[in-house]
Write an enzyme that holds these catalytic residues in place. Structure first.
Site, short mmCIF file in Angstrom:
data_model
loop_
_atom_site.label_atom_id
_atom_site.label_comp_id
_atom_site.label_asym_id
_atom_site.label_seq_id
_atom_site.Cartn_x
_atom_site.Cartn_y
_atom_site.Cartn_z
N LYS A 293 10.16 4.49 -8.70
CA LYS A 293 10.27 5.79 -8.83
C LYS A 293 11.19 6.49 -8.01
CE LYS A 293 5.73 6.35 -8.33
NZ LYS A 293 5.16 5.26 -7.93
N ARG B 114 -1.49 11.82 -9.83
CA ARG B 114 -2.14 10.58 -9.70
C ARG B 114 -3.61 10.35 -10.10
NH1 ARG B 114 1.68 8.77 -5.22
NH2 ARG B 114 1.28 6.85 -4.49
N ARG C 67 10.84 -3.57 1.12
CA ARG C 67 11.21 -2.13 1.34
C ARG C 67 10.64 -1.85 2.90
NH1 ARG C 67 8.69 2.37 -2.57
NH2 ARG C 67 6.74 1.84 -1.68
N ARG D 165 7.44 2.53 6.89
CA ARG D 165 6.19 2.68 6.34
C ARG D 165 5.15 1.76 6.58
NH1 ARG D 165 6.63 4.72 0.28
NH2 ARG D 165 4.35 4.64 0.37
N ARG E 297 -3.33 0.04 -2.64
CA ARG E 297 -2.61 0.86 -3.47
C ARG E 297 -2.43 0.52 -4.82
NH1 ARG E 297 2.47 0.74 0.31
NH2 ARG E 297 3.25 2.31 -1.49
P1 AMP Z 1 4.06 7.14 -2.10
O1 AMP Z 1 5.16 7.67 -1.31
O2 AMP Z 1 3.94 7.98 -3.57
O3 AMP Z 1 3.65 5.85 -2.39
O4 AMP Z 1 2.67 7.89 -1.67
C1 AMP Z 1 2.33 7.40 -0.15
C2 AMP Z 1 0.72 7.68 0.08
O5 AMP Z 1 0.64 9.30 -0.08
C3 AMP Z 1 -0.20 7.24 -0.94
O6 AMP Z 1 -0.82 5.79 -0.93
C4 AMP Z 1 -1.47 8.37 -0.97
O7 AMP Z 1 -2.10 8.17 0.19
C5 AMP Z 1 -0.56 9.85 -0.75
N1 AMP Z 1 -0.35 10.28 -2.02
C6 AMP Z 1 0.82 10.65 -2.27
N2 AMP Z 1 0.99 11.10 -3.72
C7 AMP Z 1 -0.60 11.45 -3.67
C8 AMP Z 1 -1.16 12.09 -4.94
N3 AMP Z 1 -0.58 12.62 -5.87
N4 AMP Z 1 -2.56 12.09 -4.97
C9 AMP Z 1 -3.28 11.40 -3.68
N5 AMP Z 1 -2.44 11.00 -2.85
C10 AMP Z 1 -1.33 10.96 -2.72
#
Ligand code: AMP
Length: 192
Positions: free
Chosen positions: A14, A90, A129, A135, A147
Site C-alpha cells: 500500500k 481498518r 522490509r 519498525r 497483525r
Molecule cells: P501500518 O503502518 O498501516 O502497518 O500501521 C502500523 C500500526 O499502526 C498498526 O499495526 C496499528 O497498531 C496502528 N494503526 C495504523 N492505522 C490504524 C488504523 N486505521 N486503526 C487502528 N490502528 C492503526
C-alpha cells in the site's frame, strides 16, 4: 475531489503504490500508520497512547484514529484535489465515521482498491522490509502473525462494507511494482 481507499493486509504494498498514486493523481496521502509513527517520533501524547497498541500489532482504538484523521482532513482540505487513504479505515466503525466525515464536507469515497497478496508472500515482504524500516513490528514473527490475524478478523469486514456499496475492486498484488501500478491506475481512471 477524488477520494480513494487503498486497502490490503500489512505488506501488500500500500505504501509503495500510494507514493506512485500521489505522484500521478496529485492526491493527498492519509496513512494512519505513518501519522502514528510521526507522533511517536515527536513524543506526543497521541504517540505515547498509540505505541502500546502498535508494539503488539493491535489496532489503536477507533475514536483515537478517527480524531486524528478528522484533524488531518481539516488541515489539508483547502489545498487537496482528493485523498488516498492508506491503512485506514481498518474497522467498520472507522469506515462509517469516514463516510460521515466526508459527507459533512459534501464529499464521498469514490472507490476502494484492494491489493490481494498471499499470506506467505506478505510475511516474506514484511520481514524483508524489517531489515531497513527500523519498525519493531516488522521484525518479530509473533507480531507479524498478530497483525495478519487482526487484519483478517477486524479489517476484512471493511471490504464487505464497501462491496455492499458497489465501491470495491480487487487487484492481484503480486508482480512488478509498475505492473501493479498500471492495474491500479486503470481502476482509478474509471473512478474519475
Ligand atoms: P501500518 O503502518 O498501516 O502497518 O500501521 C502500523 C500500526 O499502526 C498498526 O499495526 C496499528 O497498531 C496502528 N494503526 C495504523 N492505522 C490504524 C488504523 N486505521 N486503526 C487502528 N490502528 C492503526
Amino acid at each position: 475531489m477524488l477520494n480513494i481507499i487503498l486497502f490490503g493486509p500489512p505488506g501488500a504494498g500500500k505504501g509503495t503504490q500510494s507514493e506512485k498514486i500521489i505522484d500521478k493523481y496529485k492526491l493527498t496521502h492519509i496513512a494512519t500508520g505513518d501519522l502514528f509513527r510521526k507522533h511517536l517520533g515527536e513524543g506526543t501524547d497521541l504517540g505515547k497512547l498509540a505505541q502500546k497498541y502498535m508494539d503488539e500489532g493491535n489496532l489503536v482504538p477507533d475514536e483515537v484514529v478517527i480524531g486524528m484523521v478528522d484533524e488531518r482532513i481539516k488541515e489539508t482540505k483547502a489545498s487537496s484535489y482528493g485523498y488516498i487513504f492508506d491503512g485506514f479505515p481498518r474497522t467498520v466503525p472507522q469506515a462509517k465515521a469516514l463516510d460521515t466525515l466526508l459527507e459533512e464536507k459534501g464529499e464521498k469515497i469514490a472507490g476502494m482498491i484492494a491489493l490481494d497478496v498471499p499470506e506467505e508472500e506478505l510475511k516474506k515482504r514484511i520481514k524483508e522490509r524489517g531489515k531497513t524500516s527500523g519498525r519493531t513490528d516488522d521484525q518479530d514473527e509473533a507480531k507479524i502473525e498478530n497483525r495478519i490475524k487482526v487484519y483478517q478478523e477486524e479489517t476484512l469486514p471493511v471490504a464487505n462494507y464497501y462491496d455492499g456499496e458497489g465501491k470495491y475492486v480487487k487487484i492481484h498484488g503480486v508482480g512488478s511494482i509498475d505492473e501493479i501500478f498500471d492495474k491500479i491506475s486503470s481502476e482509478i481512471d474509471k473512478l474519475k
